[in-house]
Design a protein around this motif. Structure first.
Motif, short mmCIF file in Angstrom:
data_model
loop_
_atom_site.label_atom_id
_atom_site.label_comp_id
_atom_site.label_asym_id
_atom_site.label_seq_id
_atom_site.Cartn_x
_atom_site.Cartn_y
_atom_site.Cartn_z
N ARG A 16 17.52 3.70 9.96
CA ARG A 16 16.99 2.89 8.86
C ARG A 16 15.46 2.87 8.91
O ARG A 16 14.78 2.97 7.89
CB ARG A 16 17.55 1.47 8.94
CG ARG A 16 17.35 0.70 7.65
CD ARG A 16 17.85 -0.71 7.75
NE ARG A 16 17.18 -1.42 8.82
CZ ARG A 16 17.69 -2.46 9.48
NH1 ARG A 16 18.90 -2.88 9.20
NH2 ARG A 16 17.01 -3.05 10.43
N ASP A 17 14.89 2.77 10.12
CA ASP A 17 13.43 2.77 10.27
C ASP A 17 12.84 4.09 9.76
O ASP A 17 11.79 4.11 9.12
CB ASP A 17 13.04 2.59 11.74
CG ASP A 17 13.37 1.20 12.25
OD1 ASP A 17 13.49 0.28 11.41
OD2 ASP A 17 13.52 1.03 13.47
N ILE A 18 13.54 5.19 10.06
CA ILE A 18 13.03 6.49 9.60
C ILE A 18 13.10 6.55 8.07
O ILE A 18 12.18 7.04 7.41
CB ILE A 18 13.84 7.64 10.25
CG1 ILE A 18 13.53 7.67 11.76
CG2 ILE A 18 13.49 8.99 9.61
CD1 ILE A 18 14.48 8.48 12.59
N GLY A 19 14.18 6.00 7.51
CA GLY A 19 14.28 5.93 6.04
C GLY A 19 13.12 5.14 5.45
O GLY A 19 12.53 5.53 4.44
N LEU A 20 12.76 4.06 6.10
CA LEU A 20 11.64 3.23 5.62
C LEU A 20 10.33 4.03 5.68
O LEU A 20 9.55 4.05 4.72
CB LEU A 20 11.55 1.95 6.46
CG LEU A 20 10.36 1.05 6.17
CD1 LEU A 20 10.40 0.55 4.71
CD2 LEU A 20 10.35 -0.16 7.13
N ALA A 21 10.11 4.69 6.82
CA ALA A 21 8.90 5.52 6.94
C ALA A 21 8.89 6.58 5.84
O ALA A 21 7.86 6.82 5.20
CB ALA A 21 8.84 6.18 8.32
N GLY A 22 10.06 7.20 5.60
CA GLY A 22 10.16 8.23 4.56
C GLY A 22 9.78 7.68 3.19
O GLY A 22 9.09 8.34 2.41
N LYS A 23 10.21 6.46 2.91
CA LYS A 23 9.88 5.87 1.59
C LYS A 23 8.38 5.61 1.47
O LYS A 23 7.80 5.82 0.40
CB LYS A 23 10.65 4.55 1.40
CG LYS A 23 12.12 4.73 1.13
CD LYS A 23 12.76 3.38 0.87
CE LYS A 23 14.10 3.27 1.52
NZ LYS A 23 14.67 1.93 1.48
N ILE A 24 7.77 5.16 2.55
CA ILE A 24 6.32 4.87 2.49
C ILE A 24 5.53 6.19 2.35
O ILE A 24 4.61 6.29 1.53
CB ILE A 24 5.88 4.08 3.75
CG1 ILE A 24 6.61 2.74 3.80
CG2 ILE A 24 4.37 3.87 3.76
CD1 ILE A 24 6.39 1.95 5.08
#
Ligand code: AHM
Ligand code: MG
Length: 340
Positions: free
Chosen positions: A32-40
């Motif tokens: 989920r953290d990687i998904g968040l980084a990807g969105k940013i």
């Protein structure tokens, strides 16, 4: 077929985790953290032409490569997100000389380390071609309760717990693999969520596309040159000549290879005797994904995932994609391995 209900990546990951009663959910949180980084990172990539964030940063990384502004931005985002993630003991990045240990009490007790290339294919940033973030997650081998160590980052790819990439292409997608398989999630911009769009991805056993920087061919080994001749040979009944496609962005070229089949190669040559691409945060994660999808990933001496790394930024030749195409390429390459 259109889905009646969107399944978000978080929902999917939680459902998968429930298949293992002993799972703690830490790996899901990291994903989920990687998904968040990807969105940013995606947000910044999508408006790159509008702000002063295109072009060179003015510094070089440990490998002597010029850093782009978006390389540095993406790296900072990834490092910050994992620093705040209680599941991550430390990271290693293409853009940092050495690994980074997070030394707070939570992180010292974290089970996982993450390696990444924050923005691969950065020579494509200024021309609007696909680029991506690649990541690899290992369970640490050092003692819990203490800071992570170099050994945590020098594990072979066959010990990966999960790996994946975010591709910033015509749409933004996150693809991740565990030993259970490979799934792809497309960013639905109106709700800001990655939603399941490519369940259970399988790499076709055969393909019709070869992908390589053929401009380097005068420096290739005889075996490699012979394989290129094979790809271009006229054999209609075997779908040859194959089509040649090369974006020059590993994430873009491998995403196509994963979905449509084909072979992607970055071999050694006279001037780069170890190849160009980095083992731990480019080749290993991609090899793990492609193999989890039924494909194959080799270097000149064997399986990419079996290489025991000795240095953080080491390079390896790579031949990866549809199983039958990789097997064929290796018949040529292993036969006449000497470069020159
Ligand atoms: P980077 O990590 O500095 O962006 O370099 C890696 C990229 C890969 O994405 C791509 O496959 C390769 O370099 C292209 O190299 P070349 O321009 O030599 O063909
Ligand atoms: Mg890279």
């Amino acid at each position: 077929m259109p889905q009646s209900k969107l399944i978000t990546m978080d929902e999917f990951t939680i459902q998968e985790t429930r298949k293992f009663p002993q799972a703690t959910g830490e790996l899901s949180t990291l994903l989920r953290d990687i998904g968040l980084a990807g969105k940013i990172i995606n947000k910044q990539v999508r408006r790159a032409g509008l702000e002063d964030i295109l072009g060179k940063h003015g510094a070089t990384n440990v490998q002597g490569e010029e850093q782009m502004k978006l390389d540095v931005y993406s790296n900072d985002i990834m490092i910050d997100i994992f620093m705040n993630s209680p599941e991550c003991a430390g990271i290693a990045s293409e853009e940092n000389d050495d690994h980074v240990c997070y030394e707070d009490t939570f992180s010292a007790n974290s089970k996982y380390v993450v390696l990444f290339d924050p923005l691969d294919g950065s020579s494509n940033i200024d021309v609007n071609a696909p680029i991506g973030t690649i990541f690899a997650i290992y369970r640490r081998v050092s003692e819990l309760g203490k800071p992570c160590t170099k050994e945590d980052f020098l594990q072979p790819g066959n010990r990966l717990m999960a790996a994946g990439y975010v591709i910033y292409g015509s749409s933004t997608m996150m693809v991740y693999a565990t030993k259970l398989g490979v799934n792809g999630f497309t960013l639905e911009p109106s709700i800001g969520e990655f939603c399941l769009s490519h369940p259970n991805i399988k790499c076709p056993e055969n393909g019709k596309i070869y992908s390589i920087n053929q401009g380097n061919s005068s420096k290739y080994s005889d075996g490699m040159k012979a394989y290129l001749d094979y790809c271009m040979e006229n054999k209609k009944e075997e779908n040859r000549p194959y089509s040649h496609r090369y974006i020059g962005s590993m994430v873009g070229d491998l995403h196509r290879t994963l979905i449509k089949g084909g072979i992607f190669m970055y071999p050694a040559d006279k001037s780069s005797t170890k190849g160009k691409l980095r083992l731990q945060y480019e080749c290993n994660p991609m090899a793990f994904i492609v193999e989890a999808a039924g494909g194959k990933a080799m270097c000149n001496t064997g399986n990419i995932l079996d290489i025991v790394p000795t240095e953080l930024h080491q390079r390896t030749p790579i031949f990866i994609g549809s199983k039958n195409m990789v097997n064929k390429a290796m018949e040529f390459v292993m036969e006449k391995e000497v470069v020159g």
